[in-house]
Design an enzyme around this catalytic site. Structure first.
Site, PDB file in Angstrom:
ATOM      1  N   PHE A  27      -6.528  -8.924   1.004  1.00  0.00           N
ATOM      2  CA  PHE A  27      -5.579  -8.193   1.851  1.00  0.00           C
ATOM      3  C   PHE A  27      -6.250  -7.196   2.799  1.00  0.00           C
ATOM      4  CE2 PHE A  27      -5.721  -6.027  -2.307  1.00  0.00           C
ATOM      5  CZ  PHE A  27      -6.090  -4.746  -1.929  1.00  0.00           C
ATOM      6  N   THR A  65       2.944   2.894  -5.037  1.00  0.00           N
ATOM      7  CA  THR A  65       2.459   2.126  -3.886  1.00  0.00           C
ATOM      8  C   THR A  65       3.487   1.104  -3.417  1.00  0.00           C
ATOM      9  OG1 THR A  65       0.184   2.436  -4.625  1.00  0.00           O
ATOM     10  CG2 THR A  65       0.578   0.653  -3.049  1.00  0.00           C
ATOM     11  N   ASN A  96       4.532   0.740   3.559  1.00  0.00           N
ATOM     12  CA  ASN A  96       4.953   1.757   2.591  1.00  0.00           C
ATOM     13  C   ASN A  96       4.857   3.195   3.111  1.00  0.00           C
ATOM     14  OD1 ASN A  96       2.210   2.177   2.378  1.00  0.00           O
ATOM     15  ND2 ASN A  96       2.060   1.551   0.229  1.00  0.00           N
ATOM     16  N   HIS A 105       0.092   7.239   3.274  1.00  0.00           N
ATOM     17  CA  HIS A 105      -1.065   7.186   2.381  1.00  0.00           C
ATOM     18  C   HIS A 105      -1.299   8.587   1.849  1.00  0.00           C
ATOM     19  CE1 HIS A 105      -5.128   6.672   0.844  1.00  0.00           C
ATOM     20  NE2 HIS A 105      -5.397   7.819   1.454  1.00  0.00           N
TER      21      HIS A 105
END
Length: 149
Positions: A57, A91, A112, A115
């Site tokens: 990813f 997460t 999302n 961070h």
């Protein structure tokens, strides 16, 4: 005093969540000491996500974080790293509790919103990567004595 690094990702910026995110951290009593809106270079993205370099990813992470503006921040306060992680949520937004940033606004793990450093050591590395020392402002809010003993 402990510091942590937070970055509102391109999806959070595009969805106009920056003010709400800042509000939550200010309301908790943490002190903002660094803030900038920026386009993330591929080099910075690869350094930031370096621990994931060999994972499948990784290219998607780099592509996403460089796809639009990011708001990079440094917050200061007692236990700010652990508290920030709780405020942010898991997460995967689908595993995040209601009341957390990701629980309230996130839908997809790849989008999302924010961070946050996962440990004090990580925060120190990320702050040094994203900010020059002169970009961090030391100041004392008048409300500090109302928050800390």
């Amino acid at each position: 005093m402990e510091r942590t690094f937070l970055a509102v990702k391109p999806d959070g910026v595009q969805r106009a969540l920056v003010g709400e995110i800042i509000r939550r951290f200010e309301a908790k009593g943490f002190k903002l000491v660094g803030l900038k809106l920026m386009n993330v270079s591929k080099d910075l993205a690869e350094q930031h996500y370096g621990e994931h370099k060999e994972k499948p990813f990784f290219p998607g992470l780099v592509q996403f974080i460089t796809s639009g503006p990011v708001v990079a921040m440094v917050w200061e306060g007692k236990g700010v790293v652990a508290s920030a992680r709780k405020i942010i949520g898991a997460t995967n937004p689908l595993n995040s509790e209601p009341g957390t940033i990701r629980g309230d606004y996130g839908v997809d793990i790849g989008r999302n919103i924010i961070h946050g450093s996962d440990a004090v050591e990580t925060a120190q590395r990320e702050i040094a990567l994203w900010f020059q020392p002169a970009e961090l402002v030391s100041w004392e809010p008048t409300l500090t004595s109302w928050i800390y003993e």
